[in-house]
Design an enzyme around this catalytic site. Structure first.
Site, PDB file in Angstrom:
ATOM      1  N   GLY A  46      57.327  54.613 129.383  1.00 40.73           N
ATOM      2  CA  GLY A  46      57.261  55.019 127.982  1.00 40.73           C
ATOM      3  C   GLY A  46      57.283  56.498 127.703  1.00 40.73           C
ATOM      4  O   GLY A  46      57.782  56.917 126.662  1.00 40.73           O
ATOM      5  N   GLU A 100      50.973  60.756 127.886  1.00 37.59           N
ATOM      6  CA  GLU A 100      51.140  59.339 127.519  1.00 37.59           C
ATOM      7  C   GLU A 100      51.922  59.240 126.225  1.00 37.59           C
ATOM      8  O   GLU A 100      51.735  60.059 125.318  1.00 37.59           O
ATOM      9  CB  GLU A 100      49.760  58.701 127.298  1.00 37.59           C
ATOM     10  CG  GLU A 100      49.212  57.964 128.480  1.00 37.59           C
ATOM     11  CD  GLU A 100      49.806  56.582 128.647  1.00 37.59           C
ATOM     12  OE1 GLU A 100      50.988  56.358 128.323  1.00 37.59           O
ATOM     13  OE2 GLU A 100      49.087  55.713 129.134  1.00 37.59           O
ATOM     14  N   ASP A 104      46.397  52.974 122.881  1.00 35.67           N
ATOM     15  CA  ASP A 104      45.800  52.019 121.945  1.00 35.67           C
ATOM     16  C   ASP A 104      44.466  51.538 122.498  1.00 35.67           C
ATOM     17  O   ASP A 104      43.446  52.157 122.250  1.00 35.67           O
ATOM     18  CB  ASP A 104      46.766  50.896 121.552  1.00 35.67           C
ATOM     19  CG  ASP A 104      47.537  50.290 122.705  1.00 35.67           C
ATOM     20  OD1 ASP A 104      47.017  50.219 123.826  1.00 35.67           O
ATOM     21  OD2 ASP A 104      48.672  49.858 122.477  1.00 35.67           O
ATOM     22  N   LYS A 132      46.076  55.131 118.457  1.00 38.70           N
ATOM     23  CA  LYS A 132      45.592  54.110 117.529  1.00 38.70           C
ATOM     24  C   LYS A 132      44.061  54.085 117.595  1.00 38.70           C
ATOM     25  O   LYS A 132      43.479  53.327 118.372  1.00 38.70           O
ATOM     26  CB  LYS A 132      46.154  52.733 117.904  1.00 38.70           C
ATOM     27  CG  LYS A 132      47.656  52.618 117.760  1.00 38.70           C
ATOM     28  CD  LYS A 132      48.106  51.207 118.120  1.00 38.70           C
ATOM     29  CE  LYS A 132      49.604  51.055 118.003  1.00 38.70           C
ATOM     30  NZ  LYS A 132      50.016  49.676 118.346  1.00 38.70           N
ATOM     31  N   PHE A 153      52.816  47.515 115.656  1.00 34.20           N
ATOM     32  CA  PHE A 153      53.691  47.499 116.825  1.00 34.20           C
ATOM     33  C   PHE A 153      54.896  48.377 116.530  1.00 34.20           C
ATOM     34  O   PHE A 153      55.595  48.184 115.528  1.00 34.20           O
ATOM     35  CB  PHE A 153      54.134  46.073 117.170  1.00 34.20           C
ATOM     36  CG  PHE A 153      54.881  46.021 118.468  1.00 34.20           C
ATOM     37  CD1 PHE A 153      54.204  46.010 119.673  1.00 34.20           C
ATOM     38  CD2 PHE A 153      56.269  46.016 118.483  1.00 34.20           C
ATOM     39  CE1 PHE A 153      54.889  45.989 120.879  1.00 34.20           C
ATOM     40  CE2 PHE A 153      56.967  45.985 119.683  1.00 34.20           C
ATOM     41  CZ  PHE A 153      56.272  45.979 120.878  1.00 34.20           C
ATOM     42  N   ILE A 154      55.123  49.380 117.399  1.00 35.35           N
ATOM     43  CA  ILE A 154      56.207  50.327 117.180  1.00 35.35           C
ATOM     44  C   ILE A 154      57.147  50.376 118.379  1.00 35.35           C
ATOM     45  O   ILE A 154      56.754  50.054 119.504  1.00 35.35           O
ATOM     46  CB  ILE A 154      55.683  51.741 116.859  1.00 35.35           C
ATOM     47  CG1 ILE A 154      54.806  52.288 117.991  1.00 35.35           C
ATOM     48  CG2 ILE A 154      54.945  51.754 115.531  1.00 35.35           C
ATOM     49  CD1 ILE A 154      54.360  53.739 117.795  1.00 35.35           C
ATOM     50  N   ASP A 160      59.119  50.447 123.806  1.00 30.89           N
ATOM     51  CA  ASP A 160      60.086  49.346 123.782  1.00 30.89           C
ATOM     52  C   ASP A 160      59.493  48.036 123.305  1.00 30.89           C
ATOM     53  O   ASP A 160      58.291  47.865 123.227  1.00 30.89           O
ATOM     54  CB  ASP A 160      60.648  49.136 125.183  1.00 30.89           C
ATOM     55  CG  ASP A 160      59.646  48.482 126.117  1.00 30.89           C
ATOM     56  OD1 ASP A 160      59.998  47.463 126.734  1.00 30.89           O
ATOM     57  OD2 ASP A 160      58.509  48.977 126.241  1.00 30.89           O
ATOM     58  N   ARG A 166      63.841  51.915 123.686  1.00 36.74           N
ATOM     59  CA  ARG A 166      63.320  53.172 124.255  1.00 36.74           C
ATOM     60  C   ARG A 166      64.210  54.373 123.933  1.00 36.74           C
ATOM     61  O   ARG A 166      63.738  55.490 123.849  1.00 36.74           O
ATOM     62  CB  ARG A 166      63.194  53.060 125.775  1.00 36.74           C
ATOM     63  CG  ARG A 166      62.087  52.146 126.242  1.00 36.74           C
ATOM     64  CD  ARG A 166      61.855  52.315 127.741  1.00 36.74           C
ATOM     65  NE  ARG A 166      61.043  51.262 128.308  1.00 36.74           N
ATOM     66  CZ  ARG A 166      59.712  51.246 128.300  1.00 36.74           C
ATOM     67  NH1 ARG A 166      59.048  52.214 127.730  1.00 36.74           N
ATOM     68  NH2 ARG A 166      59.055  50.253 128.863  1.00 36.74           N
TER      69      ARG A 166
END
Length: 175
Positions: A46, A100, A104, A132, A153-154, A160, A166
């Site tokens: 990510g 990062e 969350d 978050k 949710f993003i 992804d 991504r």
């Protein structure tokens, strides 16, 4: 709107907002550690876009490394973090800044904290583009936060949905 697999996503955060947040974080880190050569560790997959752009904004000498951890399947956290590619350098006595994409629940951060503690690092700092706060349930301080976001949710900018999204330069939220 974009379609990824069986879901629809709508625009949420622009590429310009993302770049400003990254530039601000990089400047904060540089100011805090002006004369120290830091080791930045990117958490794959990510953080690849964030890591690259962060390094473009960070002007002080530094070293880089990567670790690959996995905690998501589809749209849900598995609550189990697997180390897929580990660290392969001596970090003893060094200041490490983990980059990062999103924090969350904090499960990945907790695993990283334990791994780096075993490496006898001097300091361990965490920088995340997205945070978050309503779902974070760990006691580890997140030192640098690009943006606080709601528990949505993003996808995009490294994040992804089942492998897709991504490569998007902006962030989308589930419709």
């Amino acid at each position: 709107m974009i379609h990824l697999h069986d879901k629809e996503f709508i625009p949420f955060i622009s590429a310009q907002e993302i770049d400003l947040a990254i530039a601000t974080m990089a400047a904060q880190v540089a100011s805090d550690f002006n004369d120290e050569t830091l080791i930045f560790i990117g958490v794959l997959n990510g953080s690849f876009m964030l890591f690259s752009d962060f390094m473009k904004h960070y002007k002080n000498p530094c070293e880089i490394s990567f670790i690959k951890l996995a905690s998501y399947e589809g749209m849900s956290s598995t609550n189990e973090v697997k180390e897929l590619i580990g660290l392969n350098q001596d970090l003893t006595g060094r200041t490490v800044v983990v980059i990062e994409d999103i924090v969350d629940t904090g499960n990945t951060i907790e695993v990283l904290h334990d791994l780096l503690k075993k490496q006898n690092v001097k300091q361990f700092k965490i920088a995340t583009l997205f945070f978050k706060p309503t779902v974070y349930d760990k006691n580890i301080i997140i030192d640098y936060i690009g943006m606080n976001i709601p528990d949505k949710f993003i996808v995009g900018y490294g994040l992804d949905y089942d492998g897709l999204g991504r490569n998007l330069p902006e962030v989308y939220q589930l419709k």
